[in-house]
Design a protein around this motif. Structure first.
Motif, PDB file in Angstrom:
ATOM      1  N   PRO A 176      25.132  42.949  19.779  1.00  0.00           N
ATOM      2  CA  PRO A 176      24.605  41.827  19.073  1.00  0.00           C
ATOM      3  C   PRO A 176      22.927  41.833  19.406  1.00  0.00           C
ATOM      4  CG  PRO A 176      26.595  40.912  20.003  1.00  0.00           C
ATOM      5  CD  PRO A 176      26.274  42.317  20.501  1.00  0.00           C
ATOM      6  N   ARG A 177      22.472  42.041  20.433  1.00  0.00           N
ATOM      7  CA  ARG A 177      21.107  41.737  20.777  1.00  0.00           C
ATOM      8  C   ARG A 177      20.255  43.116  20.422  1.00  0.00           C
ATOM      9  NH1 ARG A 177      24.498  38.857  23.942  1.00  0.00           N
ATOM     10  NH2 ARG A 177      23.698  36.840  24.573  1.00  0.00           N
ATOM     11  N   LEU A 178      21.087  44.146  19.955  1.00  0.00           N
ATOM     12  CA  LEU A 178      19.970  45.247  19.851  1.00  0.00           C
ATOM     13  C   LEU A 178      19.210  45.249  18.351  1.00  0.00           C
ATOM     14  CD1 LEU A 178      22.809  48.263  20.506  1.00  0.00           C
ATOM     15  CD2 LEU A 178      21.096  47.667  21.760  1.00  0.00           C
ATOM     16  N   ALA A 179      18.255  45.898  18.300  1.00  0.00           N
ATOM     17  CA  ALA A 179      17.459  45.467  17.173  1.00  0.00           C
ATOM     18  C   ALA A 179      17.954  46.436  16.035  1.00  0.00           C
ATOM     19  CB  ALA A 179      15.675  46.227  17.508  1.00  0.00           C
ATOM     20  N   PRO A 180      17.490  46.082  14.834  1.00  0.00           N
ATOM     21  CA  PRO A 180      18.320  46.854  13.621  1.00  0.00           C
ATOM     22  C   PRO A 180      17.801  48.395  13.545  1.00  0.00           C
ATOM     23  CG  PRO A 180      17.192  45.064  13.090  1.00  0.00           C
ATOM     24  CD  PRO A 180      16.987  44.996  14.426  1.00  0.00           C
ATOM     25  N   ARG A 181      16.801  48.644  14.129  1.00  0.00           N
ATOM     26  CA  ARG A 181      16.299  50.236  14.047  1.00  0.00           C
ATOM     27  C   ARG A 181      17.426  50.848  15.228  1.00  0.00           C
ATOM     28  NH1 ARG A 181      12.116  47.596  16.699  1.00  0.00           N
ATOM     29  NH2 ARG A 181      11.702  48.139  18.879  1.00  0.00           N
ATOM     30  N   ILE A 182      17.685  50.055  16.198  1.00  0.00           N
ATOM     31  CA  ILE A 182      18.613  50.884  17.376  1.00  0.00           C
ATOM     32  C   ILE A 182      19.922  50.990  16.678  1.00  0.00           C
ATOM     33  CG2 ILE A 182      19.517  50.680  19.632  1.00  0.00           C
ATOM     34  CD1 ILE A 182      16.893  49.373  20.431  1.00  0.00           C
ATOM     35  N   ILE A 183      20.349  49.830  16.102  1.00  0.00           N
ATOM     36  CA  ILE A 183      21.645  50.084  15.227  1.00  0.00           C
ATOM     37  C   ILE A 183      21.829  51.172  14.377  1.00  0.00           C
ATOM     38  CG2 ILE A 183      23.573  48.713  13.936  1.00  0.00           C
ATOM     39  CD1 ILE A 183      22.740  46.113  15.362  1.00  0.00           C
ATOM     40  N   ARG A 184      20.762  51.208  13.793  1.00  0.00           N
ATOM     41  CA  ARG A 184      20.552  52.525  12.766  1.00  0.00           C
ATOM     42  C   ARG A 184      20.851  53.481  13.431  1.00  0.00           C
ATOM     43  NH1 ARG A 184      16.710  48.983  10.006  1.00  0.00           N
ATOM     44  NH2 ARG A 184      15.147  50.162  11.013  1.00  0.00           N
ATOM     45  N   GLY A 185      20.114  53.732  14.457  1.00  0.00           N
ATOM     46  CA  GLY A 185      20.214  55.152  15.284  1.00  0.00           C
ATOM     47  C   GLY A 185      21.472  55.396  15.941  1.00  0.00           C
ATOM     48  N   LEU A 186      22.213  54.121  16.153  1.00  0.00           N
ATOM     49  CA  LEU A 186      23.656  54.540  16.522  1.00  0.00           C
ATOM     50  C   LEU A 186      24.423  54.786  15.473  1.00  0.00           C
ATOM     51  CD1 LEU A 186      24.179  51.254  18.883  1.00  0.00           C
ATOM     52  CD2 LEU A 186      23.949  53.966  19.536  1.00  0.00           C
ATOM     53  N   ASP A 187      24.180  54.427  14.251  1.00  0.00           N
ATOM     54  CA  ASP A 187      25.148  54.861  13.242  1.00  0.00           C
ATOM     55  C   ASP A 187      24.804  56.271  12.791  1.00  0.00           C
ATOM     56  OD1 ASP A 187      26.117  52.603  12.715  1.00  0.00           O
ATOM     57  OD2 ASP A 187      24.550  51.933  11.356  1.00  0.00           O
ATOM     58  N   LEU A 188      23.557  56.655  13.107  1.00  0.00           N
ATOM     59  CA  LEU A 188      22.999  58.241  13.208  1.00  0.00           C
ATOM     60  C   LEU A 188      23.608  59.108  14.098  1.00  0.00           C
ATOM     61  CD1 LEU A 188      21.557  60.333  11.585  1.00  0.00           C
ATOM     62  CD2 LEU A 188      19.408  59.755  13.293  1.00  0.00           C
ATOM     63  N   VAL A 189      23.739  58.595  15.347  1.00  0.00           N
ATOM     64  CA  VAL A 189      24.404  59.257  16.560  1.00  0.00           C
ATOM     65  C   VAL A 189      25.999  59.404  15.990  1.00  0.00           C
ATOM     66  CG1 VAL A 189      25.242  59.051  18.790  1.00  0.00           C
ATOM     67  CG2 VAL A 189      23.004  58.338  18.310  1.00  0.00           C
ATOM     68  N   TYR A 190      26.510  58.283  15.436  1.00  0.00           N
ATOM     69  CA  TYR A 190      28.140  58.455  15.028  1.00  0.00           C
ATOM     70  C   TYR A 190      28.145  59.716  14.241  1.00  0.00           C
ATOM     71  CZ  TYR A 190      32.534  57.014  12.940  1.00  0.00           C
ATOM     72  OH  TYR A 190      33.847  57.254  12.520  1.00  0.00           O
ATOM     73  N   GLY A 191      27.176  59.789  13.017  1.00  0.00           N
ATOM     74  CA  GLY A 191      27.250  60.790  12.363  1.00  0.00           C
ATOM     75  C   GLY A 191      26.882  62.406  12.738  1.00  0.00           C
ATOM     76  N   LEU A 192      26.155  62.356  13.892  1.00  0.00           N
ATOM     77  CA  LEU A 192      25.805  63.529  14.701  1.00  0.00           C
ATOM     78  C   LEU A 192      26.945  64.145  15.742  1.00  0.00           C
ATOM     79  CD1 LEU A 192      21.883  63.015  15.225  1.00  0.00           C
ATOM     80  CD2 LEU A 192      23.087  64.620  13.567  1.00  0.00           C
ATOM     81  N   LEU A 193      27.754  63.034  15.948  1.00  0.00           N
ATOM     82  CA  LEU A 193      28.635  63.454  17.220  1.00  0.00           C
ATOM     83  C   LEU A 193      29.452  64.522  16.792  1.00  0.00           C
ATOM     84  CD1 LEU A 193      29.281  60.085  18.841  1.00  0.00           C
ATOM     85  CD2 LEU A 193      28.416  62.061  20.040  1.00  0.00           C
ATOM     86  N   PRO A 194      30.108  64.497  15.599  1.00  0.00           N
ATOM     87  CA  PRO A 194      31.005  65.845  15.071  1.00  0.00           C
ATOM     88  C   PRO A 194      30.338  67.068  14.967  1.00  0.00           C
ATOM     89  CG  PRO A 194      31.319  63.576  13.587  1.00  0.00           C
ATOM     90  CD  PRO A 194      30.302  63.702  14.631  1.00  0.00           C
ATOM     91  N   LEU A 195      28.905  66.912  14.738  1.00  0.00           N
ATOM     92  CA  LEU A 195      28.284  68.194  14.661  1.00  0.00           C
ATOM     93  C   LEU A 195      28.068  68.768  15.930  1.00  0.00           C
ATOM     94  CD1 LEU A 195      25.609  67.122  11.880  1.00  0.00           C
ATOM     95  CD2 LEU A 195      27.828  68.501  11.703  1.00  0.00           C
ATOM     96  N   ILE A 196      27.725  67.902  17.107  1.00  0.00           N
ATOM     97  CA  ILE A 196      27.631  68.502  18.204  1.00  0.00           C
ATOM     98  C   ILE A 196      28.850  69.031  19.021  1.00  0.00           C
ATOM     99  CG2 ILE A 196      27.134  67.550  20.715  1.00  0.00           C
ATOM    100  CD1 ILE A 196      25.195  65.606  19.556  1.00  0.00           C
ATOM    101  N   GLY A 197      29.866  68.297  18.642  1.00  0.00           N
ATOM    102  CA  GLY A 197      31.200  68.811  19.015  1.00  0.00           C
ATOM    103  C   GLY A 197      31.669  69.913  18.449  1.00  0.00           C
ATOM    104  N   THR A 198      31.526  69.933  17.235  1.00  0.00           N
ATOM    105  CA  THR A 198      31.691  71.252  16.472  1.00  0.00           C
ATOM    106  C   THR A 198      30.844  72.469  16.997  1.00  0.00           C
ATOM    107  OG1 THR A 198      32.275  70.131  14.446  1.00  0.00           O
ATOM    108  CG2 THR A 198      31.711  72.583  14.320  1.00  0.00           C
ATOM    109  N   ALA A 199      29.497  72.314  17.283  1.00  0.00           N
ATOM    110  CA  ALA A 199      28.830  73.396  18.078  1.00  0.00           C
ATOM    111  C   ALA A 199      29.358  73.851  19.310  1.00  0.00           C
ATOM    112  CB  ALA A 199      27.396  73.005  18.136  1.00  0.00           C
ATOM    113  N   VAL A 200      30.000  72.693  20.166  1.00  0.00           N
ATOM    114  CA  VAL A 200      30.313  73.256  21.532  1.00  0.00           C
ATOM    115  C   VAL A 200      31.683  74.089  21.022  1.00  0.00           C
ATOM    116  CG1 VAL A 200      31.745  72.201  23.442  1.00  0.00           C
ATOM    117  CG2 VAL A 200      29.603  71.127  22.548  1.00  0.00           C
TER     118      VAL A 200
END
Length: 231
Positions: A176-200
């Motif tokens: 709850p204390r994270l800045a909005p831009r960091i939360i947006r970054g976490l949302d982006l990480v959520y979308g990138l995780l499957p791509l990283i896993g697929t590459a592995v």
């Protein structure tokens, strides 16, 4: 929440035991995390977390003396922390799941060190079991096997029991204390995780038969996700 954490820890210890004792593959993250989610009433989040972790370490196999990162414990803790933190905060956004993954991916390496310590500790009982076999004492051999299994279960469950409350505390305080831009970054990480896993995962296709297996797992996960989300 305390009872949920205790139940997950007990079940998690049994799932981790499958890595070395039973070996029916229920310890794989794609199974262990949804089981954790089902215990906590959210199998969908468990399946998402399990799929992420399964792909990240799909190329790390326990061949010979190599002890891979304990992806089972990591998947269980990630799923439990994400679900319980979301319950406390009143919602479970994608960024919260990504935060759990980022925090507890290193936990697999901590549990890996515990696995190595357990293996080293089993060397002496193994040598004693050989002596028992030569002297014709099957009950003594059985006791040593059961003690080794009990030790593995207790240590795994204990580690999970310690990690989950710490993770929930850190996540519910920090998110709850994270800045909005960091939360947006976490949302982006959520979308990138499957791509990283697929590459592995694609790195394993040089192994004979790995590509059909990967495609089958991907297709199965897609169908299961669609089925769960339809309810």
């Amino acid at each position: 929440m305390i009872m949920n954490v205790l139940i997950v820890s007990i079940a998690g210890g049994l799932l981790c035991l499958d890595r070395v004792f039973i070996q029916t593959l229920i310890s794989r993250p794609i199974v262990a995390a949804p089981v954790t989610g089902a215990i906590l009433g959210d199998p969908y989040t468990g399946l998402i977390a399990g799929a992420f972790i399964e792909l990240l370490w799909i190329d790390r196999l326990p061949i010979g003396a190599y002890v891979p990162p304990n992806d089972t414990a990591a998947a269980i803790v990630i799923a439990a922390c994400a679900i319980e933190s979301g319950r406390i905060l009143g919602h479970l956004p994608q960024g919260l799941i990504a935060l759990a993954v980022l925090i507890f991916v290193p936990f697999a390496y901590l549990a890996q060190q515990m696995d190595r310590w357990i293996i080293r500790g089993n060397e002496k009982p193994a040598n004693e079991a050989l002596k028992n076999a030569m002297s014709g004492a099957p009950p003594a051999i059985a006791r040593k096997h059961l003690f080794a299994a009990l030790k593995t279960w207790l240590l795994s469950a204990g580690l999970i029991l310690i990690a989950i409350p710490i993770g929930i505390g850190v996540m519910t305080w920090s998110y709850p204390r994270l800045a909005p831009r960091i939360i947006r970054g976490l949302d982006l990480v959520y979308g990138l995780l499957p791509l990283i896993g697929t590459a592995v995962a694609l790195n394993t296709i040089h192994l004979r038969g790995a590509l059909p297996i990967f495609c089958a797992v991907f297709l199965s996960a897609t169908v299961i996700l669609h089925y769960i989300r339809s309810f």
